[in-house]
Scaffold this motif. Sequence first.
Motif, PDB file in Angstrom:
ATOM      1  N   GLY A 103       0.810  -1.212   0.000  1.00 37.86           N
ATOM      2  CA  GLY A 103       0.000   0.000   0.000  1.00 37.86           C
ATOM      3  C   GLY A 103       0.838   1.254   0.000  1.00 37.86           C
ATOM      4  O   GLY A 103       2.058   1.209   0.175  1.00 37.86           O
ATOM      5  N   PRO A 104       0.176   2.393  -0.196  1.00 40.98           N
ATOM      6  CA  PRO A 104       0.898   3.665  -0.283  1.00 40.98           C
ATOM      7  C   PRO A 104       1.468   4.104   1.061  1.00 40.98           C
ATOM      8  O   PRO A 104       0.878   3.851   2.110  1.00 40.98           O
ATOM      9  N   ILE A 105       2.633   4.731   1.003  1.00 40.05           N
ATOM     10  CA  ILE A 105       3.233   5.368   2.178  1.00 40.05           C
ATOM     11  C   ILE A 105       3.110   6.865   1.963  1.00 40.05           C
ATOM     12  O   ILE A 105       3.718   7.420   1.054  1.00 40.05           O
ATOM     13  N   SER A 106       2.304   7.499   2.794  1.00 35.53           N
ATOM     14  CA  SER A 106       2.109   8.939   2.637  1.00 35.53           C
ATOM     15  C   SER A 106       2.755   9.737   3.764  1.00 35.53           C
ATOM     16  O   SER A 106       2.672  10.958   3.777  1.00 35.53           O
ATOM     17  N   LEU A 107       3.404   9.043   4.714  1.00 38.67           N
ATOM     18  CA  LEU A 107       4.014   9.734   5.847  1.00 38.67           C
ATOM     19  C   LEU A 107       5.526   9.518   5.919  1.00 38.67           C
ATOM     20  O   LEU A 107       6.009   8.402   5.715  1.00 38.67           O
ATOM     21  N   LEU A 108       6.216  10.601   6.234  1.00 36.96           N
ATOM     22  CA  LEU A 108       7.637  10.562   6.560  1.00 36.96           C
ATOM     23  C   LEU A 108       7.758  10.898   8.040  1.00 36.96           C
ATOM     24  O   LEU A 108       7.209  11.904   8.498  1.00 36.96           O
ATOM     25  N   GLU A 109       8.428  10.040   8.786  1.00 39.66           N
ATOM     26  CA  GLU A 109       8.767  10.345  10.179  1.00 39.66           C
ATOM     27  C   GLU A 109      10.190  10.890  10.149  1.00 39.66           C
ATOM     28  O   GLU A 109      11.132  10.183   9.776  1.00 39.66           O
ATOM     29  N   LEU A 110      10.343  12.147  10.503  1.00 35.85           N
ATOM     30  CA  LEU A 110      11.645  12.807  10.516  1.00 35.85           C
ATOM     31  C   LEU A 110      12.088  12.921  11.965  1.00 35.85           C
ATOM     32  O   LEU A 110      11.415  13.570  12.768  1.00 35.85           O
ATOM     33  N   SER A 111      13.208  12.273  12.307  1.00 33.92           N
ATOM     34  CA  SER A 111      13.654  12.219  13.703  1.00 33.92           C
ATOM     35  C   SER A 111      14.895  13.067  13.911  1.00 33.92           C
ATOM     36  O   SER A 111      15.916  12.862  13.244  1.00 33.92           O
ATOM     37  N   ASP A 112      14.812  13.983  14.866  1.00 35.51           N
ATOM     38  CA  ASP A 112      15.955  14.788  15.270  1.00 35.51           C
ATOM     39  C   ASP A 112      17.008  13.869  15.892  1.00 35.51           C
ATOM     40  O   ASP A 112      16.708  12.737  16.287  1.00 35.51           O
ATOM     41  N   GLN A 113      18.229  14.365  16.011  1.00 29.76           N
ATOM     42  CA  GLN A 113      19.314  13.591  16.614  1.00 29.76           C
ATOM     43  C   GLN A 113      18.947  13.148  18.029  1.00 29.76           C
ATOM     44  O   GLN A 113      18.319  13.891  18.776  1.00 29.76           O
ATOM     45  N   LYS A 114      19.304  11.935  18.380  1.00 31.47           N
ATOM     46  CA  LYS A 114      19.084  11.416  19.735  1.00 31.47           C
ATOM     47  C   LYS A 114      19.975  12.177  20.716  1.00 31.47           C
ATOM     48  O   LYS A 114      21.045  12.672  20.328  1.00 31.47           O
ATOM     49  N   PRO A 115      19.564  12.235  21.977  1.00 31.31           N
ATOM     50  CA  PRO A 115      20.406  12.909  22.981  1.00 31.31           C
ATOM     51  C   PRO A 115      21.830  12.337  23.062  1.00 31.31           C
ATOM     52  O   PRO A 115      22.772  13.065  23.368  1.00 31.31           O
ATOM     53  N   ASP A 116      21.997  11.052  22.730  1.00 30.47           N
ATOM     54  CA  ASP A 116      23.337  10.446  22.793  1.00 30.47           C
ATOM     55  C   ASP A 116      24.172  10.689  21.533  1.00 30.47           C
ATOM     56  O   ASP A 116      25.325  10.280  21.454  1.00 30.47           O
TER      57      ASP A 116
END
Length: 172
Positions: free
Chosen positions: A81-94
């Motif tokens: 199925g279609p992927i309509s979302l991008l999860e953009l993750s900031d740098q981890k604290p470590d």
Amino acid sequence: MNDIFCTSLQIIRAFDDFVATHSLVGRAKADHICYKCASTKSFEEIRSTFEGDSAFVYQSIIAGRRIAIIRFHEPLKTALGPISLLELSDQKPDGSQKDGLEHIEIYPTHGSTNDLVTHLTSQNVTIKTIVRPHHTTHDMTLVDDFKIRIENEPLMQKIVQEEIMHNKLLTT
């Protein structure tokens, strides 16, 4: 932004091959693709690029860092199925993240997550179960360091539930 789409097309070809090889059509649905950022600067630049050319952007703090959910105008097409979302993750604290696409999340359409994991392990797929404070995932390496991650539910459903709980806490 074009780099993300070009790289995602190569990954989706490998993903679709994996789906066909392991008979996942009808068992699971593709939810979103995740891009991890090596720095706050990278996160802000990518998010601002998408802000002008996306259906919506939602940002929250999850596990001590910013996560932006970006809905594409034109979804990426996959065998699940279609992927309509991008999860953009900031740098981890470590500081452990590198820039790049990191995983596609899928969730079962019938049965439980454990049923899907059992189906794949019966086909000799190596799955790593990772217990995190906010949830448990089941990861498979697709190519290089890119993973397919099995979750219980769609990401937007988790976000809505978290927001409802957060708002209830604020009003009580």
